[in-house]
Every structure is written in C-alpha cells, then in structure tokens.
Design a protein around this motif. Structure first.
Motif, short mmCIF file in Angstrom:
data_model
loop_
_atom_site.label_atom_id
_atom_site.label_comp_id
_atom_site.label_asym_id
_atom_site.label_seq_id
_atom_site.Cartn_x
_atom_site.Cartn_y
_atom_site.Cartn_z
N PRO A 164 0.79 -1.23 0.00
CA PRO A 164 0.00 0.00 0.00
C PRO A 164 0.82 1.28 0.00
CG PRO A 164 -0.10 -1.06 2.16
CD PRO A 164 0.58 -2.03 1.23
N ASP A 165 2.03 1.26 0.61
CA ASP A 165 2.79 2.52 0.68
C ASP A 165 3.07 3.08 -0.70
OD1 ASP A 165 2.90 2.70 3.42
OD2 ASP A 165 4.71 1.49 3.58
N MET A 166 3.39 2.19 -1.64
CA MET A 166 3.73 2.66 -2.98
C MET A 166 2.51 3.23 -3.70
SD MET A 166 6.22 3.14 -4.84
CE MET A 166 7.60 2.02 -4.69
N PHE A 167 1.39 2.53 -3.59
CA PHE A 167 0.19 3.01 -4.29
C PHE A 167 -0.36 4.26 -3.62
CE2 PHE A 167 0.87 -1.19 -5.84
CZ PHE A 167 0.47 -1.13 -7.17
N SER A 168 -0.06 4.41 -2.34
CA SER A 168 -0.47 5.61 -1.63
C SER A 168 0.40 6.80 -2.03
CB SER A 168 -0.37 5.36 -0.13
OG SER A 168 -0.63 6.52 0.57
N ALA A 169 1.69 6.53 -2.27
CA ALA A 169 2.63 7.61 -2.60
C ALA A 169 2.49 8.07 -4.05
CB ALA A 169 4.06 7.15 -2.36
N ALA A 170 1.89 7.23 -4.92
CA ALA A 170 1.83 7.55 -6.35
C ALA A 170 0.65 8.45 -6.66
CB ALA A 170 1.73 6.27 -7.15
N ARG A 171 0.82 9.32 -7.65
CA ARG A 171 -0.30 10.16 -8.10
C ARG A 171 -1.05 9.48 -9.25
NH1 ARG A 171 -0.20 15.34 -10.31
NH2 ARG A 171 1.93 15.72 -9.66
N LEU A 172 -0.32 8.68 -10.02
CA LEU A 172 -0.93 8.03 -11.19
C LEU A 172 -0.57 6.56 -11.19
CD1 LEU A 172 -2.27 8.23 -14.08
CD2 LEU A 172 0.04 8.66 -14.95
N MET A 173 -1.55 5.72 -11.53
CA MET A 173 -1.26 4.30 -11.74
C MET A 173 -1.47 3.99 -13.22
SD MET A 173 -2.93 0.94 -9.92
CE MET A 173 -4.33 0.41 -10.92
N LEU A 174 -0.46 3.39 -13.83
CA LEU A 174 -0.61 2.93 -15.21
C LEU A 174 -0.84 1.43 -15.16
CD1 LEU A 174 2.32 4.91 -16.90
CD2 LEU A 174 -0.11 5.48 -16.89
N LEU A 175 -1.98 1.00 -15.65
CA LEU A 175 -2.27 -0.44 -15.67
C LEU A 175 -1.82 -0.95 -17.04
CD1 LEU A 175 -3.52 -2.65 -13.93
CD2 LEU A 175 -5.71 -2.20 -15.02
N ASN A 176 -0.68 -1.64 -17.01
CA ASN A 176 0.03 -1.98 -18.25
C ASN A 176 -0.29 -3.40 -18.72
OD1 ASN A 176 1.82 -1.58 -20.39
ND2 ASN A 176 3.64 -2.15 -19.20
N LYS A 177 0.09 -3.70 -19.95
CA LYS A 177 -0.09 -5.01 -20.60
C LYS A 177 -1.57 -5.36 -20.80
CE LYS A 177 4.23 -6.73 -18.52
NZ LYS A 177 4.96 -7.81 -17.91
N CYS A 178 -2.42 -4.33 -20.98
CA CYS A 178 -3.85 -4.58 -21.11
C CYS A 178 -4.20 -5.39 -22.37
CB CYS A 178 -4.64 -3.27 -21.08
SG CYS A 178 -4.83 -2.66 -19.40
N ASP A 179 -3.27 -5.47 -23.33
CA ASP A 179 -3.49 -6.30 -24.52
C ASP A 179 -3.61 -7.78 -24.15
OD1 ASP A 179 -0.65 -5.69 -23.91
OD2 ASP A 179 -0.23 -7.22 -25.43
N LEU A 180 -3.11 -8.14 -22.95
CA LEU A 180 -3.14 -9.56 -22.55
C LEU A 180 -4.43 -9.93 -21.81
CD1 LEU A 180 0.54 -10.01 -21.26
CD2 LEU A 180 -0.40 -10.67 -23.48
N LEU A 181 -5.30 -8.94 -21.55
CA LEU A 181 -6.50 -9.21 -20.74
C LEU A 181 -7.36 -10.37 -21.25
CD1 LEU A 181 -7.59 -5.63 -19.63
CD2 LEU A 181 -6.89 -7.52 -18.14
N PRO A 182 -7.52 -10.52 -22.58
CA PRO A 182 -8.36 -11.63 -23.05
C PRO A 182 -7.83 -13.01 -22.65
CG PRO A 182 -7.95 -10.06 -24.82
CD PRO A 182 -7.07 -9.66 -23.68
#
Lengths: 113, 267
Positions: free
Chosen positions: B201-219
């Motif tokens: 949680p510390d990292m996600f709390s410290a970040a202003r933006l989250m990039l959710l990467n590799k979304c081409d693999l979702l299927p």
C-alpha cells in the motif's frame, strides 16, 4: 523496508551531532518509531548493529519507543485509533483516513560521553 | 545487510563511476562512510562525563532536504520530472521506450535508470536516441535524492526538458524516498495480482498516477480490472488511473496527454 538506509541515516545524524556537540563516544540511542511508519524494529536493531560497527556508536544500546497510530476519518470526521496504515474507519467504514500520529521515525536523543 | 530487503552497501555506481563530490551538494552523503573509531582513552568510570543530547531529527531529514534541492533545481529549469516505480517485470522500460519514441520529436527528454546491476536498461533507452544515465545501486534497493543529484551532474539538460527516472524494480523501499520528482507514477501490469495495491500500500499511496500496463493480454487472463482499480483507490482514494498497453499502443495517447497536462501545470 530499507532499514539499512535508515540505520545509516541514524549514524549520519549521530556523526553530525558529534561534531556539533563535541562528543567522542555514544552509549545509547533512543529512536521514536511510529506504529504506522513501516519500520520493523527488529530489522532496525539488526541494521543498527551492522552500520555502527567501527564507528563512535559501536556497542551503543538502541532503545526504540513505539508510538501509537491515530488518524481522522475524512468521511465522518471521527478521530480513530489506527493499528494499520490503510485500515477502514470503525464508525463509517470509509477508507479515507488521514494519519495524524504514529508515522514518524526519528532520533530522539543520544547518551554520550 | 538488511534482513528485510537486502539493501545497504556503499557501492552505488552512477554512469559507471563511483560518485565523488556533487556540484550541488558538497561531500558525498548518500552512503555514510563508516568512520574510524577515534583513538580515545577511557577515563575511570567515576570521572566519565555522561550526558544526554536531545536530537529530535527525522531519519529521512537528510534525503528530504536533498530532494528539496533537486526539486528547486527542476523548478528553475522548468523541468517535469516523473519517478516511475513498480515491481520488477511490470514493463516499465518497454513502456518508457514506447513513450520516448512517441515524444522525442516534440521535446527534449532525458532518462535516469536505476537498477542493482547492468547497463541494460540505459542501453535500451539510448537506442531511441535519448540520453540516459544508469545508476547501479549495488546492494541498494532504491534510488535516493543524493544519487539523483550526482546523476544530474553528468546530464546536460536544456530548460523545459522532461526527465523520467526509472526507479529500482521494488514496490516497497522507493515509496519512502523522495527524489524531488513532481509525481511518482506506479506501473502495475495485468499479469500481476489485483491485490498488489493492498499488499504494497505505501507505494500506491505515494503515487499520483497508476498505469495499468499489458492490457493487450487481458483476453488471456482472469485479471479483474475493476477489482484492481477498487483496491488502488482503497489505499489512495485520489489516485488517477490509465489503462494501456506499451506493446499495442492502446491508452498511450491518454498517458501522453496526462504528461502534457502536468507540464502545463509545472510551467
């Protein structure tokens, strides 16, 4: 996390203080570590012993005062005790808790000769 | 060595060299040298003067002050500086390379790469034509403000440059160390667990933006995007989120628009 770096910071603070306060030997160091600060006291002890070896603080006792966590709920304004940093408000269940105490990590004092 | 994450040591390399003295900050300070025990004679116990020195200093004080120095320098240079953080293997470098290729004709960019070992990432960046300085932290588990100060001494940056710092792949330690950046950008890939924001949680709390990467693999995966977003917002209600794929380019425009907006705000 990174207790080694933080232990090095403790030593740096001791060395800076040694120049300013004119002492050559450290007998004990007191740290204030908040319960929400994510420092593991046991890891800190291990690292403190490792980094102070060969320094003016070698063999110094390390006292760690753990301070309690507290916060305020930004949703319902309740003051809450916090055992963990990312808990939920016990009154309304919101995750919007702002830490007001218990996240500090600092050198409180040093016993010197 | 640290029992928790293996950090520590005194052997960081910046651009392949051991840092000596930064123009900005004086003596090297990010790894306190072990001082030699001063030669002293113990006086008899009853004559030793013992006293308590009140210190009240934060352990991150030094790093925070150096970060402040970096931040003032960046402001004076009108530079936007983004600190990219993630676990190893989230695709940070691939994302960065794609980003550089899309932006390099429009503006001046530089990169500071952080890894325990190897020049591999800096070489991948340089292949795009963008200058990169590699910091090897040795046993260290994160970049700190002093290392960035030393790296800046080796980079010639035009005013208004965009600077990316790719931190050591580690979702724990880099959260606590301010480098002077405008924002931390955390990269989470869909091949990881949806509960990463809750586990780290510390990292996600410290970040202003989250990039959710590799979304081409979702299927091909069972990854629950909505759950991952809900988990990130649970530890950081204000976090911004962009879904993208550095491989097929989906969502990259949104990410570049976010950078443009930040640059407009910074100037």
């Amino acid at each position: 996390m990174h207790e080694m770096s933080l232990a090095e910071s403790v030593l740096q603070i001791i060395q800076d203080s040694s120049a300013a306060e004119n002492f050559q030997r450290v007998r004990g160091v007191t740290l204030e570590i908040g319960k929400l600060s994510a420092v593991e006291p046991e890891a800190m002890r291990f690292c403190f012993d490792a980094v102070t070896r060969g320094s003016i603080a070698e063999g110094a006792t390390l006292e760690i005062i753990e301070t309690a966590g507290a916060g305020i709920c930004l949703a319902c304004s309740a003051s809450v005790e916090m055992q963990e940093k990312y808990g939920l408000c016990p009154h309304c269940g919101s995750a919007h808790l702002k830490v007001t105490a218990g996240d500090q990590m600092r050198v409180k004092d040093i016993a010197v000769e | 060595m640290c029992t928790t994450c293996g950090c520590g040591g005194h052997d960081a390399l910046i651009g392949g060299k051991r840092p000596t003295r930064s123009k900005k900050e004086g003596p090297i300070s990010f790894r306190a040298p072990h001082s030699v025990v001063p030669h002293h004679h113990h006086a008899p116990a009853d004559t030793v003067q013992s006293r308590i020195v009140q210190v009240e200093k934060d352990l991150l004080n030094k790093n925070n002050n150096l970060a402040l120095g970096n931040r003032s320098y960046f402001a004076a240079q009108n530079m936007l500086v983004l600190n990219l953080v993630s676990s190893p293997g989230s695709g940070k470098t691939t994302l960065l390379v794609r980003t550089l290729e899309m932006l390099k004709d429009k503006q001046t960019i530089a990169v500071i790469e952080g890894d325990q070992q190897t020049e591999n990432d800096a070489e991948r960046i340089r292949a795009t034509g963008i200058p990169a300085i590699q910091i090897n932290t040795g046993k260290g588990c994160h970049l700190d403000a002093s290392m960035i100060g030393h790296a800046l001494d080796q980079l010639t940056l035009a005013k208004g440059s965009l600077l990316f710092i790719e931190n050591v792949g580690n979702l724990v330690c880099p959260a606590a160390f301010d480098l002077g950046e405008a924002a931390k950008v955390v990269v989470l890939s869909v091949t990881e667990g949806e509960d990463k924001p809750l586990k780290y949680p510390d990292m996600f709390s410290a970040a202003r933006l989250m990039l959710l990467n590799k979304c081409d693999l979702l299927p091909y995966l069972t990854f629950d995007v909505e759950l991952a977003i809900a988990n990130a917002r649970r530890v950081n209600p204000n976090i911004e989120i962009i879904q993208l794929s550095a491989t097929n380019g989906a969502g990259m425009d949104e990410w570049l628009n976010w950078i443009s907006r930040e640059q407009a705000t910074a100037n």
